[in-house]
Scaffold this active site. Structure first.
Site, PDB file in Angstrom:
ATOM      1  N   LYS A  55       0.381  -1.047  -0.365  1.00  0.00           N
ATOM      2  CA  LYS A  55       0.280   0.009   0.365  1.00  0.00           C
ATOM      3  C   LYS A  55       0.672   1.319   0.015  1.00  0.00           C
ATOM      4  O   LYS A  55       0.560   2.336  -0.673  1.00  0.00           O
ATOM      5  CB  LYS A  55      -0.962   0.057   1.296  1.00  0.00           C
ATOM      6  N   GLN A  99      -4.293  -1.997   9.672  1.00  0.00           N
ATOM      7  CA  GLN A  99      -4.068  -3.320   8.662  1.00  0.00           C
ATOM      8  C   GLN A  99      -4.674  -4.454   9.955  1.00  0.00           C
ATOM      9  O   GLN A  99      -4.381  -4.581  10.954  1.00  0.00           O
ATOM     10  CB  GLN A  99      -2.706  -3.727   8.289  1.00  0.00           C
ATOM     11  N   ASP A 122     -11.202   2.642   4.381  1.00  0.00           N
ATOM     12  CA  ASP A 122     -12.167   0.716   4.625  1.00  0.00           C
ATOM     13  C   ASP A 122     -13.041   0.653   4.291  1.00  0.00           C
ATOM     14  O   ASP A 122     -13.425   0.320   4.252  1.00  0.00           O
ATOM     15  CB  ASP A 122     -11.261  -0.016   5.959  1.00  0.00           C
TER      16      ASP A 122
END
Ligand code: NDP
Length: 292
Positions: A55, A99, A122
């Site tokens: 990422k 994460q 997200d």
């Protein structure tokens, strides 16, 4: 039946990245700054380290400002929340993600609630998830289901009136995937299947579009798939393989070798949904820039 069309996530992701580069250039010209993404990794999960690295690297390639924050395995909830609070207030940061999975002592639900919904790239915060389920696609969309929708769109796969079966009901993939497929304009007729579903094989055989997201290596076999169905494999599973350089190989939730002989179109693993997830994350970081 002839071999299926291979839905190439790398090509579609490249087209999304090209659009991201243009959008970032426009933002830079107009506002003199760029979107910023903060990626928090708690602990040393090897797969998470790879995902976070990918990422941050992609941000650098596209010109998105990024911060990689690595916290030790024994980080407390309070310490993590303090980092999120700082990032919520940081004007250079337009997207924050933690994460998954974090270590056991971390309460993920509380972490999700602590992230400013305007920076929730997200799309895990109930505010954004709620908007999604109300059919409002102007906010953030969860990266993986959003990526699947882009694949269907790119390959002009008809969805209207089609029976889509989503195998898996997680909050990250299955449920939002079902919501997006049933949205007005997409118009699929959606069934969500899970580990308690009865007559699963018979149900899957009725799917025109089958999205598999269960985390079970090569679970979906050719005899579960309707001839001519479109099969989207979200699964990413590491299976031991002594002949592979890393000692494992990655397979999806679908038995690609046999299902590709029955389906009309299918995503490979790797190279299908995976590249799309990161492409849509970058799009969400850009979207976050405008959420001031
Ligand atoms: P979860 O473990 O959170 O959810 C799995 C779902 O599958 C659950 O709803 C579970 O049912 C269902 N399930 C499990 N076993 C069966 C079975 N035998 N039959 C029917 N249903 C079953 O997984 P995620 O949604 O987070 O991830 C799914 C997969 O997708 C994983 O392989 C993951 O690595 C991958 N993934 C890939 C991404 C990408 O970028 N390509 C991004 C995110 C995930 P129940 O609810 O009843 O327990």
């Amino acid at each position: 039946m002839s071999e299926a069309l291979i839905i190439d996530g790398k090509t579609v992701a490249a087209s999304v990245h090209a659009k991201s580069i243009e959008q970032i250039a426009e933002i830079k010209e107009k506002y003199g700054t760029v979107p910023g993404l903060a990626v928090i990794l708690v602990g040393e999960n090897p797969a998470s380290q790879v995902y976070v690295g990918t990422k941050v690297k992609k941000c650098a390639e596209l010109g998105i400002y990024s911060e990689k924050i690595v916290l030790p395995e024994n980080t407390t909830q309070e310490e993590l929340l303090a980092v999120i609070d700082r990032l919520n207030k940081d004007p250079r940061i337009h997207g924050i993600l933690v994460q998954s999975p974090p270590p056991k002592q971390i309460n993920e639900e509380e972490v999700v609630l602590a992230i400013d919904p305007a920076k929730d790239v997200d799309c895990f915060h109930p505010f954004n998830a709620g908007k999604l389920f109300l059919g409002d696609t102007t906010g953030f969309m969860p990266c993986t289901p959003y990526g699947v929708m882009k694949l269907l769109e790119y390959y002009k796969i008809p969805t209207k009136g089609k029976h889509a079966v989503v195998l898996g009901r997680s909050n990250i993939v299955g449920k939002p995937m079902a919501a997006l497929l049933s949205n007005k304009g997409v118009d699929a007729t959606v069934t969500v299947a899970h580990s308690r579903t009865e007559n699963l094989k018979e149900l899957l055989q009725t799917a025109d579009i089958l999205v598999a997201a269960i985390g079970k290596p090569e679970f979906v076999k050719a005899d579960m798939v309707k001839p001519g169905a479109v099969v989207i494999d979200v699964g990413i599973n590491r299976i031991p393989d002594a002949t592979a350089a890393k000692g494992y190989r990655i397979v999806g939730d679908v038995d690609f070798a046999e299902v590709s002989k029955v389906a009309s179109a299918i995503t490979p693993v790797p190279g299908g949904v995976g590249p799309m997830t990161i492409a849509m994350l970058m799009q969400n970081a850009i979207r976050g820039f405008f959420n001031k």
